[in-house]
Design a protein around this motif. Structure first.
Motif, PDB file in Angstrom:
ATOM      1  N   ARG A   1      -1.842  -7.473   2.134  1.00 20.62           N
ATOM      2  CA  ARG A   1      -1.091  -8.550   2.790  1.00 20.62           C
ATOM      3  C   ARG A   1       0.382  -8.464   2.427  1.00 20.62           C
ATOM      4  N   GLU A   2       0.692  -8.337   1.147  1.00 23.93           N
ATOM      5  CA  GLU A   2       2.083  -8.251   0.703  1.00 23.93           C
ATOM      6  C   GLU A   2       2.720  -6.942   1.151  1.00 23.93           C
TER       7      GLU A   2
ATOM      8  N   GLU B   1       5.188 -14.229   5.681  1.00 21.77           N
ATOM      9  CA  GLU B   1       4.125 -14.486   4.706  1.00 21.77           C
ATOM     10  C   GLU B   1       3.241 -15.665   5.086  1.00 21.77           C
TER      11      GLU B   1
ATOM     12  N   GLY C   1       2.058 -10.923   7.252  1.00 19.96           N
ATOM     13  CA  GLY C   1       1.023 -10.445   6.343  1.00 19.96           C
ATOM     14  C   GLY C   1      -0.297 -10.179   7.031  1.00 19.96           C
TER      15      GLY C   1
ATOM     16  N   VAL D   1       3.942  -7.309   4.673  1.00 22.66           N
ATOM     17  CA  VAL D   1       5.205  -8.055   4.725  1.00 22.66           C
ATOM     18  C   VAL D   1       6.373  -7.145   4.374  1.00 22.66           C
TER      19      VAL D   1
END
Length: 388
Positions: free
Chosen positions: A359-360, A200, A309, A363
């Protein structure tokens, strides 16, 4: 020795190797930085304290600085590291003293297909150790000497492979290749990845900032990344590229000189030998990961990028294609077409701007590659090998 699981091992699902001495053999190790070195170091860290003995045997000079000799013995992460001399080419370094370092081993784990792979196999009639190996891409990283490599693979590598009780292939492409010469001993064990290292770390706010990671080697085709930046700069003048890694076929000055010749001097930054924390800080400035590499043994750096991310736009090599089959966030391009790749990069940024949950999702998409899962597969491989 032959290892048989006890009742606790069966009930708990955790192998008991308290009477087993393991030696990992790998041509390069810490303090060198790279995918091979990281994999071995992380695997050894997961195994530390669970074996009667655990040692890493490696070469006494880094290929990036052959003039300096490293300490013959030291402890890294609480694990004994023994370094031995070698001669010859870095492509096939000759280090026969490895035989003296495995005398007390019950199992020898060889990493990569090189001199160690062949020498330990062909001398097995004498040392009688149980051998397992991880392929790490074999030796097909580039198309150079392709015909010679095929002949070598189908002769010496085939013969050597017959002496291994288990061969772990870290990618589907490796598995498809090695099962042709050792079908009963080959299995797919994809590399584990340290997901916490860059976890992250990517910029929370979308940025027109690209990152590439890895050795500055020919197969990474960094020149195509510069061509990409040139194409991006024709329509936008605020894209930035960070190139981070260690010098190899190319130096920092080589990359910067070419960037300067393309008029990209203010938009390309080259970083050599950054620590993990420095890399985390650098990733924090970036939103997209790019790679023009035409060959990867597994694609570890791509998974690390996703764990941070970063949204990847990468060349459609075999390893990246395999990973993209189960991950729609990976965007494949032909980096020889700079204009189309620039369009894909811009599209990736626009998608991130409109949906910052990407982005999340990046991850979360790679959590299955954590080391606990991979280490368990190696436990199983060791158990089967020691029973043979």
């Amino acid at each position: 020795m032959k290892h048989e699981p006890d009742t606790d091992e069966i009930l708990n699902g955790v192998a008991d190797f308290s009477d087993v001495r393991v030696v990992h053999v790998v041509r390069q190790y810490a303090p060198n930085i790279g995918g091979l070195e990281d994999v071995v170091r992380n695997l050894a860290a997961k195994q530390n304290g669970r074996f009667a003995g655990l040692k890493v045997v490696t070469l006494d000079r880094l290929f990036t600085d052959l003039s300096a000799r490293l300490p013959e013995r030291e402890s890294i992460d609480g694990i004994e590291v023994c370094r031995i001399p070698f001669r010859g080419s870095t492509r096939y370094p000759l280090a026969p003293s490895v035989l003296g370092e495995i005398k007390n081993a019950d199992l020898v784990h060889v990493h990569a297909v090189d001199f160690f792979y062949d020498a330990l196999a062909l001398s097995r009639f004498w040392h009688r150790k149980t051998l397992v190996a991880t392929t790490h891409g074999g030796f097909f990283h580039t198309a150079r000497f392709a015909r010679l490599k095929q002949v070598w693979f189908n002769s010496l590598t085939r013969l050597s492979s017959s002496q291994y009780s288990g061969i772990a292939c870290c990618s589907q492409s490796d598995f498809d290749l090695f099962r042709k010469i050792a079908p009963r001993r080959t299995e797919l064990i994809e590399n584990g990845v340290d997901l916490e290292k860059f976890g992250e770390a990517a910029s929370v706010e979308p940025r027109k900032t690209l990152l590439t990671l890895g050795r500055f080697s020919t197969n990474k085709r960094l020149n195509l990344l510069l061509d990409l930046m040139k194409s991006l700069s024709t329509s936008e003048d605020n894209w930035t590229l960070h190139v981070a890694g260690v010098e190899s076929d190319l130096t920092k000055n080589d990359i910067l000189s070419r960037a300067q010749s393309l008029g990209l001097g203010s938009r390309v930054y080259v970083h050599v030998g950054l620590s993990n924390q420095q890399l985390r800080d650098l990733i924090g400035q970036c939103s997209l990961f790019v790679s023009a590499s035409d060959y990867e043994g597994f694609g570890l750096v791509l998974i690390e990028a996703l764990s941070a991310g970063l949204i990847p736009v990468v060349h459609a090599n075999q390893a990246f294609q395999s990973l993209s089959d189960s991950n729609p966030l990976i965007r494949l391009c032909d980096f020889e077409d700079a204009k189309k790749t620039a369009s894909a990069v811009d599209s990736a940024l626009q998608d991130l701007l409109s949906d910052q949950s990407l982005r999340e999702r990046a991850v979360q998409s790679v959590q299955r590659y954590g080391w606990s899962h991979t280490a368990k597969k190696y436990d199983d491989l060791y158990t089967r090998a020691l029973r043979l």
